[in-house]
Enzyme design. Sequence first.
Site, PDB file in Angstrom:
ATOM      1  CG  HIS A  54      -2.285   1.269   1.151  1.00 47.67           C
ATOM      2  ND1 HIS A  54      -1.796   2.122   1.819  1.00 47.67           N
ATOM      3  CD2 HIS A  54      -3.291   0.518   0.532  1.00 47.67           C
ATOM      4  CE1 HIS A  54      -3.125   2.877   1.592  1.00 47.67           C
ATOM      5  NE2 HIS A  54      -4.088   1.885   0.969  1.00 47.67           N
ATOM      6  CG  PHE A  55      -0.053   1.787  -2.737  1.00 47.06           C
ATOM      7  CD1 PHE A  55      -1.348   1.402  -3.485  1.00 47.06           C
ATOM      8  CD2 PHE A  55      -0.749   3.502  -2.129  1.00 47.06           C
ATOM      9  CE1 PHE A  55      -3.302   1.228  -3.504  1.00 47.06           C
ATOM     10  CE2 PHE A  55      -3.325   4.140  -2.097  1.00 47.06           C
ATOM     11  CZ  PHE A  55      -3.237   2.154  -2.701  1.00 47.06           C
TER      12      PHE A  55
END
Length: 150
Positions: A54-55
């Site tokens: 993420h991410f």
Amino acid sequence: METVKKPIDLNEIKTLIPHRYPMLLVDKVIDHEPGKTLHAIKNVTINEPVFTGHFPELAIFPGVLILEALAQATGILGFKSTEGRGDNEMYLFASIDKAKFKKPVLPGDTMHLHVEFLKERRGMWKFYGEARVDGKVVCSADLMCARRPL
């Protein structure tokens, strides 16, 4: 007249809420006033397991985890506002209203978690919470919690 701060260290936090790594999202409590308010911090580091997905290209701390950190802060305030945590009980996150996300939280940020007790009715506790980074609100919400046996 200067008010005396009432901090809570990590060891005491672990006696109040059952969360442990990687889901313990309150590092320490800076100050609290039982039955009223609590100010805690969460230091966000690149070593958080969530950042692997993420991410990968732009690490952003998930909004749901900001809300979870606020919910954990309400549990700490709840137990410090009553006789403390009994054996095998906890505050369960019951609902959330009016959640707003204003800025991303990034690795290296220190989130200041501010929760305020609003009211209690039939075992449900209502709180208002804000997460701030560098003095700016990054998330705010109304949170409801219920004290229940495990």
